[in-house]
Design a protein around this motif. Structure first.
Motif, short mmCIF file in Angstrom:
data_model
loop_
_atom_site.label_atom_id
_atom_site.label_comp_id
_atom_site.label_asym_id
_atom_site.label_seq_id
_atom_site.Cartn_x
_atom_site.Cartn_y
_atom_site.Cartn_z
N GLY A 1 65.32 44.25 56.25
CA GLY A 1 66.40 44.35 55.27
C GLY A 1 65.88 44.51 53.87
O GLY A 1 66.39 45.31 53.09
N GLY A 2 64.86 43.77 53.53
CA GLY A 2 64.37 43.76 52.16
C GLY A 2 63.38 44.85 51.84
O GLY A 2 63.13 45.10 50.67
N ALA A 3 62.81 45.49 52.83
CA ALA A 3 61.83 46.54 52.56
C ALA A 3 62.17 47.85 53.27
O ALA A 3 62.17 48.91 52.63
N VAL A 4 62.47 47.81 54.55
CA VAL A 4 62.65 49.08 55.26
C VAL A 4 63.95 49.76 54.86
O VAL A 4 63.98 50.98 54.63
N PHE A 5 65.02 48.99 54.74
CA PHE A 5 66.27 49.61 54.28
C PHE A 5 66.09 50.23 52.89
O PHE A 5 66.42 51.40 52.68
N PRO A 6 65.56 49.46 51.91
CA PRO A 6 65.32 50.12 50.61
C PRO A 6 64.36 51.29 50.72
O PRO A 6 64.50 52.28 50.02
N LEU A 7 63.37 51.19 51.61
CA LEU A 7 62.41 52.29 51.75
C LEU A 7 63.11 53.55 52.23
O LEU A 7 62.90 54.63 51.67
N PHE A 8 63.94 53.42 53.23
CA PHE A 8 64.65 54.61 53.70
C PHE A 8 65.60 55.13 52.63
O PHE A 8 65.77 56.34 52.46
N GLY A 9 66.19 54.20 51.88
CA GLY A 9 66.99 54.64 50.74
C GLY A 9 66.13 55.39 49.74
O GLY A 9 66.52 56.44 49.21
N ALA A 10 64.93 54.87 49.50
CA ALA A 10 64.02 55.51 48.56
C ALA A 10 63.62 56.89 49.07
O ALA A 10 63.48 57.84 48.29
N ILE A 11 63.43 57.02 50.37
CA ILE A 11 63.06 58.32 50.93
C ILE A 11 64.16 59.32 50.64
O ILE A 11 63.91 60.43 50.16
N PHE A 12 65.41 58.94 50.91
CA PHE A 12 66.51 59.88 50.66
C PHE A 12 66.70 60.14 49.18
O PHE A 12 67.10 61.22 48.77
N TYR A 13 66.39 59.14 48.36
CA TYR A 13 66.60 59.26 46.92
C TYR A 13 65.55 60.14 46.27
O TYR A 13 65.87 61.01 45.47
N TRP A 14 64.28 59.94 46.63
CA TRP A 14 63.21 60.63 45.94
C TRP A 14 62.67 61.83 46.68
O TRP A 14 61.83 62.55 46.15
#
Lengths: 186, 646, 329
Positions: free
Chosen positions: B412-425
Motif C-alpha cells: 500500500g505504501g510503496a507499490v501502489f504509489p510506485l504504480f501511480g508514479a509509473i503512470f504519472y511519469w
C-alpha cells in the motif's frame, strides 16, 4: 567477444558446479546407504598397497567431503555419539588426536570408515550394526576436516561452544605419511 | 528577455536552437557498447535503476507465486522444505534489498530530483554510476548463488545463531550478508548525492519553503539512510566475520550475544521500512497535488511530519523484539514511540484528504493508484497498532497477521504509489502516454487481487498459523484461507502482466505526451518529454512552491553559465541564491571498473578472509584512475579563477 | 469474536479463544484496539470517498490550478487539527490500555507458581519438572501437563538456535534464546488440550515443531506427574523383552534415554513414558502403533531434515520394538 562470453559462462558454470555440490542436502539417502554399517560389507580393506576406492558419493552425486551439510552433520554426530569423550575436539585424550598427521590405521577415508565400523584395540568401539552407512561417511568426512583435509568452503566454521582451537575451516592442512600413496588413486 | 517557458521544438528561436545543439554536444552520453558503461547522466542511470529494480520485483513476485502454490494444500510437496526456505528468504531479501529501497529511493530520486530542483545533473555523477553497478552486481551475485543451490535460506533478516557459523551450513548466509554490503554501499552513495544535489544545486528562488514535497521526502530518506544503514553494515559484517574468521560476536558461550544481532539489525530494519514508505508518501503528495488542481494543503506541517517521521522511526526498533524478554519498562517506551509515529502519518493523510476536498479531483490512473494507496496503507497502518502494543504483539508476532500487516503497509505504501508514479511519469520519461483503459484495468485487478491474497492472512494468523512454515497440517482450520490467498495471486499476476503489456504497447504506439500532459506544477514538466541530456535548455528560476503554476509572466532564467563545458550553478542552502559555478565530470569508464574490482573483493571475501586485503589492490588502482585530475578541466578552472580575480 | 464464526475453525491454537487469564487480558486489549481501529478506518475512508465524489471533475480536459481562498483554508485547517486531536486522544486510549494489560500480565507473577522448565531443540521441546528430591524430577518431551487454575512459572532457554514458545489459547509467546534464561508465568483455567507451535524460524522443520499443554484437574495432574517420575516398566512379555533388546542393540540407544535401562543419551527426547503421550515427532503425528512404526523406519519421509535417521529393521524386529514401546506408559 564471443570468446569472452563463453569464458564467463564457463567460469559461472564452474562456480555453479562447486556450489551445487557444496550445498547439497540429502536427508534420505535411500535404502542402499541406509543400511546399517557393517564391517563385512562391500568395502574390502586390505593391508598393503591395494587401497579401496575413495569415499562414496551420496546419491545426489556430491562426495561426502564436498558437501558442507554432510560435514556439518558429521560434526553434530561427532558430539552426539560422544566421540568427543575420547578424542576431544581433535586433540585426543583417552583416544588418539585426530587433528595431527599421525594416523595409526591410515588416513584414507575407507580406512577411517573401517576404524569406526570395526572398532579398534585400546578402546575404539565398533559401530557396526548401530548406525546407517551414510552417517559413518559423514563422520569420516568430519574427521578428515579436523586435520584440515577438506576445502575451506566446505569444512565447518567455528562452533557455538567455547572455543578450544581454530575452526575446522581455518586449520592448516596436515600431511599424513600415507598421503602420497593416496594421491596415486583416482 | 528569455523567460522560463517550456522548450519545445516548434517554439525554438534560432539562438535557442544553436544553444540546444551546443548543449547536446557537451552533455551527450557516449554511444556504443563500451560507451554504455561510461554513462554518467542521472536520467540514464535512473532509468537503469528503475528497470533493474522492476526486474527484481518480478523475480521476487514469481518466487511468491511458488510459495503460494506450496501453501495452497496442507502437507504439499511442490517445494521441499529446503527449497521453500530458500524461496521465502530470496523473496523477502529481493523485495527489501533489491527492489523496495533501490526503486522507491534510489531510482525515483536519481531520475527525478535533479529535474525537480532545476539543475543539469545529479551531484557526483560518477559515484552515481558506481552505485548502480555495485547494486546490479550484488543482485546478480545473489541470484547466481540461488541458481547454484546457494540461495540464502535463513530469512530476510537471518537471525543468529541460525545463520551463524554453527547452524548456517555452507555459504548461503555469506552470500546474503555480502548482498547487504553491496546494496548498502550503493544506497549510501546515492544518499550523499541526493543531499548535496538538494542543498547545493537548486534553481535560484527555490528556497527551503519552496522545495517540492517529493524532494523533501527524498532528502529526508537520504539522511535516514546515512544513519540507519550502519546498523546493518555492522550486523552483517559481524556475521561474516563470525562465519569466516572465527570471531565470537554472537557466541553466547563466551560472552557473545544473540540479541546484539537483533538490535543492530532492527536499528536499521525499522527505518528501512520508512525508507520505503516515505518516498511513497512523496509520490502521493505529488499526484494528489496535480490531480486535485491546487497547492497541497498544509505544506509546512507535511514537511514537518516527514521530518518527525524520519526522527521517530529511529526510536521504534525494539517493537520487532517484544517477544525476546526485554524488560517491560523498556518495551513500553517503544510502544509509545510506535503509536506516536501514527500522528505525523495521520497528519499527512488528513492533509491529503483536505487537498482533495478543497480542490477539483481529476480521476486518471495515477490518481486511482493514489486512492488505492489510502485504502490499503491505512488498513496496514491500523493493524500496526496491534503490533505496537506489547501484549497483542505477543500473540500476533511471527504469525501471518504480521505478514498481512507488512504487505498492506509496504504494498500500500510503496507499490501502489510506485504504480501511480509509473503512470504519472511515464509520459515524461518516454514522451508517450500509457493507455488509460488498460491502466484502470490493471489497477482494479491489482486492488482486488491484493485484498483477496492478503486480507485472509489476518484471519489465518489469528487462527494460529506461524510464519516461515513450508507447510501446515490439515485440520488446523487454515486450508480454506490459504487457498483463497493462493488464488488471489492469479489476479496480481494478471494485473502486473497487463501493466507490462501496457508499457510495451505504449512505448511504440502510445499517444504523444508533450512536455506537460498533466498540467502539473513541478519543474520536471518544464522541459521536453523525454528530457534532453542537458535537462533544461534554459535553467529555470522559481517563484513559488509549484514552479510552473506560480511562475511570474516574466519569470527569468539563468544565464551566464559556460556552454562549452559541463557547468552547473550552485546556490546557497537556505534561500537558493546563486553562489558559484561547478563543473561536473564527463562520462568515464572508471566507475564501472571500480565496481568490478569492488565486486571481486566482496565476493572473494566470502571464500577467504584475504579477499578484502588482496581485493583492495585493484580497487585502489581503479579509484586512482577515477580520481586522476584531468588537465583540461583543471586548466579551465584556473582560467576562470584568473578571470574572476581581474 | 466474529472471526471464530468463519467455518472450519476448531478453536485450538488461537488467541481468540482464551482459556487462561493471560490470553484473556490480551484479548481485551485486542478488542479495544480492534474497535477503535475499525471505526477510524471507516471514518477516514468515508471522508476520502466523500471528498473525491463531491469534488470530482467530470470533464475530459484538465482544469487550471485553483487559487486558494482564506476562509476555506481556515476551515480546512480547523478540520485537520480536530482530526489530529481525535487521533492523539485515541492513541492515548490504546496506549493506556496497552500499559494496563501489560501490568495485568506482569501481576500474574506469583510466588507459589509451579515451576516447569522448557528447552527448545531443533525441532522438539524438552520439558522438565524440577524437584528438590531428585527421584521426583520428571523429564519428558512435547507434552506439558499442567493443573488447572494454578499459576505456572515457565523458565527456559534454547539448546541451539532461537525458538519461540507459543500456545495462543493460553498466553502470548516468549522467545527462547541461547545464552538467555526466559521466565514467564502462565495459567490455564479451562481443562483441555491446547496446542502450541514454535513461532521463531528455526530451520528445516520449524513447521513441525508443535507441543500440547494438557490442562487437567489437580488430582489428575498429580497422578500424571507421579507416574512420569517412575522408571520404565520392565518388559513382561517375551515379545516386549525382545523389543527392548532391539532398542538396546540398535541406533536408538545412541540418542534416546529410557529410565530404568542403560539407555541414557540426551540427544533426543526421553522415551521413558512414550506411550503416555498423545503425539510423536513434536505434535506431527498421533502416537499410534502404525505412525510410530513409520516414524522409526523412516522419519525423514515425514520430517525431512530432522535429527532422526532412518532405521533398517526387519519386520519382526519392528513388531517387537513397537510392542516394547507400547509398554512405556
Amino acid at each position: 567477444m564471443k570468446a569472452r562470453i563463453s569464458c564467463a559462462m564457463l567460469a559461472a558454470a564452474l562456480l555453479c558446479a562447486t556450489g551445487c555440490k557444496r550445498e547439497q542436502r540429502v536427508f534420505d539417502p535411500g535404502s542402499s546407504q541406509d543400511q546399517i554399517a557393517n564391517a563385512n560389507a562391500q568395502n574390502e580393506i586390505h593391508a598393503g598397497v591395494q587401497w579401496a576406492p575413495g569415499p562414496p558419493s551420496s546419491p545426489s552425486g556430491a562426495r561426502y567431503d564436498e558437501s558442507a551439510y554432510a560435514v556439518a552433520e558429521g560434526k553434530r554426530l561427532f558430539q552426539a555419539f560422544n566421540c568427543v569423550g575420547c578424542h576431544q575436539y581433535g586433540g585426543g585424550g583417552i583416544g588418539p588426536a585426530l587433528m595431527d598427521a599421525q594416523w595409526i590405521y591410515g588416513s584414507h577415508p575407507a580406512e577411517i570408515y573401517a576404524d569406526i565400523v570395526q572398532g579398534r584395540p585400546n578402546g575404539m568401539p565398533s559401530f557396526s550394526g548401530k548406525i546407517p552407512d551414510y552417517q559413518v561417511w559423514e563422520l569420516v568426512a568430519y574427521v578428515r576436516s579436523l586435520s584440515g583435509q577438506l576445502r575451506a568452503d566446505v569444512a565447518p566454521a567455528r562452533s557455538d561452544h567455547m572455543p578450544v582451537t581454530k575452526a575446522e575451516q581455518a586449520r592448516p592442512k596436515e600431511h599424513p605419511s600415507d598421503e602420497t600413496q593416496q594421491k596415486r588413486q583416482p | 528577455m528569455i523567460t522560463t517557458k517550456v522548450a519545445t521544438e516548434t517554439q525554438l528561436t534560432e539562438e535557442e536552437l544553436r544553444k540546444a545543439l551546443q548543449l547536446e554536444r557537451i552533455w551527450q552520453e557516449p554511444r556504443g557498447f563500451v560507451g554504455w558503461f561510461k554513462a554518467v547522466h542521472h536520467t540514464t542511470i535512473g532509468m537503469r535503476y528503475v528497470v533493474t529494480a522492476f526486474i527484481f520485483f518480478l523475480l521476487a513476485g514469481l518466487l511468491a507465486g511458488a510459495m503460494r502454490l506450496q501453501l495452497a494444500f496442507p502437507e504439499a510437496h511442490f517445494l521441499s522444505n529446503d527449497k521453500y526456505n530458500q524461496f521465502f528468504t530470496m523473496h523477502g531479501s529481493t523485495m527489501m534489498f533489491l527492489f523496495a529501497v533501490p526503486m522507491m529511493f534510489e531510482a525515483l530520486s536519481v531520475y527525478l530530483v535533479p529535474l525537480m530542483v532545476g539543475t543539469r545533473n545529479i551531484a557526483f555523477p560518477r559515484l552515481n554510476a558506481y552505485s548502480y553497478y555495485l547494486y546490479v552486481f550484488g543482485g546478480i551475485m545473489f541470484y547466481v548463488a540461488f541458481l547454484c543451490n546457494t540461495g540464502a535460506d535463513r530469512g530476510w533478516f537471518a537471525y543468529v545463531p541460525l545463520s551463524g557459523p554453527d547452524y548456517g551450513v555452507g555459504k548461503r548466509a555469506d552470500f546474503w550478508a555480502q548482498l547487504i554490503t553491496f546494496t548498502e554501499v550503493s544506497a549510501l552513495a546515492v544518499a550523499v548525492e541526493i543531499i548535496v544535489t538538494v542543498f547545493r544545486l537548486r534553481a535560484p528562488g527555490m528556497s527551503l519553503n519552496r522545495i517540492p514535497i517529493f524532494v523533501w521526502g527524498q532528502v529526508i530518506v537520504a539522511f535516514m539512510v546515512i544513519f540507519a544503514l550502519p546498523g546493518v553494515v555492522l550486523s552483517s559484517t559481524m556475521l561474516l566475520l563470525d562465519r569466516t574468521c572465527g570471531t565470537q560476536f554472537f557466541n553466547p558461550s563466551v560472552g557473545g550475544d544473540v540479541l546484539l544481532y537483533q538490535h543492530l539489525f532492527w536499528w536499521f530494519g525499522h527505518p528501512e521500512v520508512y525508507l520505503i514508505f516515505i518516498p511513497g508518501t512523496a509520490v502521493v503528495s505529488t499526484i494528489v497535488t496535480t490531480f486535485s488542481r491546487r497547492h497541497i494543503f498544509g505544506y509546512l506541517v507535511l514537511v514537518l511530519s516527514l521530518v518527525s517521521t524520519g526522527f521517530i522511526a529511529f526510536g521504534l526498533w525494539v517493537h520487532h523484539m517484544f517477544a525476546t524478554g526485554i524488560p517491560q519498562i523498556a518495551e513500553s517506551y517503544f510502544t509509545g514511540a510506535s503509536m506516536m509515529i501514527a500522528i505525523p502519518t495521520g497528519v499527512q493523510i488528513f492533509c491529503w484528504i483536505a487537498t482533495m476536498a478543497t480542490g477539483k479531483v481529476v480521476l486518471r490512473t495515477p490518481m486511482w493508484w493514489a486512492i488505492g494507496f489510502f485504502f490499503v496503507f491505512v488498513m496496514g497502518g491500523l493493524t500496526g497498532m496491534f503490533l505496537a502494543s506489547v501484549p497483542t504483539d505477543l500473540q500476533v508476532h511471527d504469525t501471518y497477521f504480521v505478514v498481512a500487516h507488512f504487505h498492506y503497509v509496504l504494498i500500500g505504501g510503496a507499490v501502489f504509489p510506485l504504480f501511480g508514479a509509473i503512470f504519472y511519469w511515464f509520459p515524461k520519461v518516454t514522451g508517450r502516454m500509457l493507455s488509460e483503459p488498460l491502466g484502470q484495468l490493471s489497477f482494479w485487478l491489482f486492488f482486488i487481487g491484493f485484498n483477496v491474497t492478503f486480507f485472509p492472512m489476518h484471519l489465518v494468523g489469528l487462527r494460529g498459523m506461524p510464519r516461515r512454515v513450508y507447510t501446515y497440517e490439515p485440520g488446523m482450520g487454515w486450508t480454506l484461507l490459504n487457498q483463497i490467498e493462493s488464488s488471489g495471486y492469479i489476479l496480481l499476476f494478471l494485473s502486473v502482466s497487463i501493466l507490462l503489456w501496457n508499457v510495451y504497447r505504449s512505448l511504440r504506439r502510445g499517444r504523444i505526451a508533450g512536455p506537460n500532459p498533466w498540467h502539473a506544477g513541478t519543474l520536471e514538466w518544464a522541459t521536453t518529454s523525454p528530457p534532453p541530456h542537458y535537462n533544461f535548455l534554459h535553467l529555470p528560476t522559481v517563484n513559488g512552491r509549484e514552479a510552473l503554476w506560480d511562475a511570474a509572466p516574466n519569470q527569468p532564467v539563468v544565464v551566464g553559465l559556460s556552454e562549452d563545458s559541463r557547468q552547473i550553478l550552485t546556490t546557497r542552502s537556505l534561500d537558493a541564491e546563486p553562489d558559484g559555478r561547478e563543473e561536473l565530470p564527463s562520462p568515464s569508464i572508471w566507475p564501472f571498473l571500480a565496481a568490478l574490482a569492488t565486486t571481486a573483493a566482496f565476493i572473494g571475501s566470502i571464500f577467504t578472509p584475504w579477499g578484502i586485503t588482496i581485493g583492495s589492490v585493484p580497487v585502489a588502482i581503479t579509484m586512482i584512475g577515477w580520481f586522476w585530475p584531468k588537465k583540461q578541466a583543471a586548466d579551465r578552472r584556473r582560467a576562470r579563477e584568473i578571470w574572476q580575480n581581474d | 469474536m466474529m472471526i471464530l464464526a468463519v467455518p472450519g475453525f476448531p478453536g485450538n491454537q488461537t488467541s481468540l479463544n482464551p482459556v487462561g487469564p493471560g490470553a484473556s487480558h490480551i484479548e481485551f486489549e485486542f478488542s479495544l484496539i480492534f474497535w477503535i481501529t475499525c471505526a477510524v478506518y471507516c471514518i477516514v475512508l468515508l471522508g476520502l470517498v466523500i471528498a473525491v465524489a463531491r469534488r470530482r471533475h467530470s470533464l475530459e480536459t484538465i482544469p487550471e490550478p485553483l487559487a486558494t481562498n482564506e476562509p476555506t483554508e481556515r476551515l480546512t485547517r480547523r478540520s485537520v487539527t480536530a482530526a489530529v486531536a481525535v487521533t492523539v486522544v485515541l492513541l492515548f486510549i490504546m496506549l493506556i490500555g496497552s500499559f494496563q494489560t501489560g501490568r495485568a500480565l506482569g501481576d500474574m507473577n506469583q510466588e507459589d507458581a509451579l515451576p516447569i522448565e522448557i528447552y527448545g531443540h531443533q525441532w522438539w521441546w524438552e520439558v522438565r519438572y524440577p524437584n528438590n528430591e531428585a527421584y521426583k524430577i520428571v523429564e519428558t518431551a512435547n507434552e506439558i501437563h499442567v493443573p488447572v487454575g494454578v499459576p505456572i512459572r515457565f523458565s527456559g532457554t534454547s539448546r541451539d538456535v532461537i525458538h519461540s514458545f507459543w500456545a495462543p489459547n493460553v498466553s502470548g509467546k516468549r522467545d527462547l534464546l541461547p545464552g538467555y534464561k526466559a521466565e514467564f508465568v502462565w495459567q490455564v483455567d479451562q481443562p483441555g488440550r491446547w496446542r502450541g507451535q514454535c513461532a521463531e524460524y528455526c530451520g528445516l522443520q520449524h513447521a513441525h515443531m508443535s507441543f500440547e499443554i494438557v490442562a487437567e484437574t489437580k488430582e489428575q495432574f498429580a497422578e500424571w506427574l507421579s507416574n512420569q517420575a517412575k522408571s520404565s516398566v520392565q518388559p513382561s512379555t517375551p515379545q516386549a523383552t525382545r523389543g527392548q533388546q532391539v532398542f538396546m542393540t540398535h541406533a536408538c540407544v545412541l540418542c534416546h534415554s529410557i529410565r530404568g535401562t542403560s539407555a541414557g543419551s540426551r540427544n533426543g527426547p526421553d522415551l521413558t513414558h512414550l506411550a503416555s503421550r498423545a503425539t510423536i515427532a513434536a505434535g506431527t503425528l498421533p502416537d499410534t502403533v502404525g505412525n510410530l512404526g513409520g516414524w522409526i523406519l523412516n522419519a525423514q519421509s515425514i520430517k525431512p531434515g530432522c535429527r532422526m535417521p532412518p532405521n533398517q529393521l526387519s519386520g519382526s524386529e519392528l513388531q517387537d520394538l513397537l510392542a516394547y514401546l507400547e509398554t512405556l506408559k
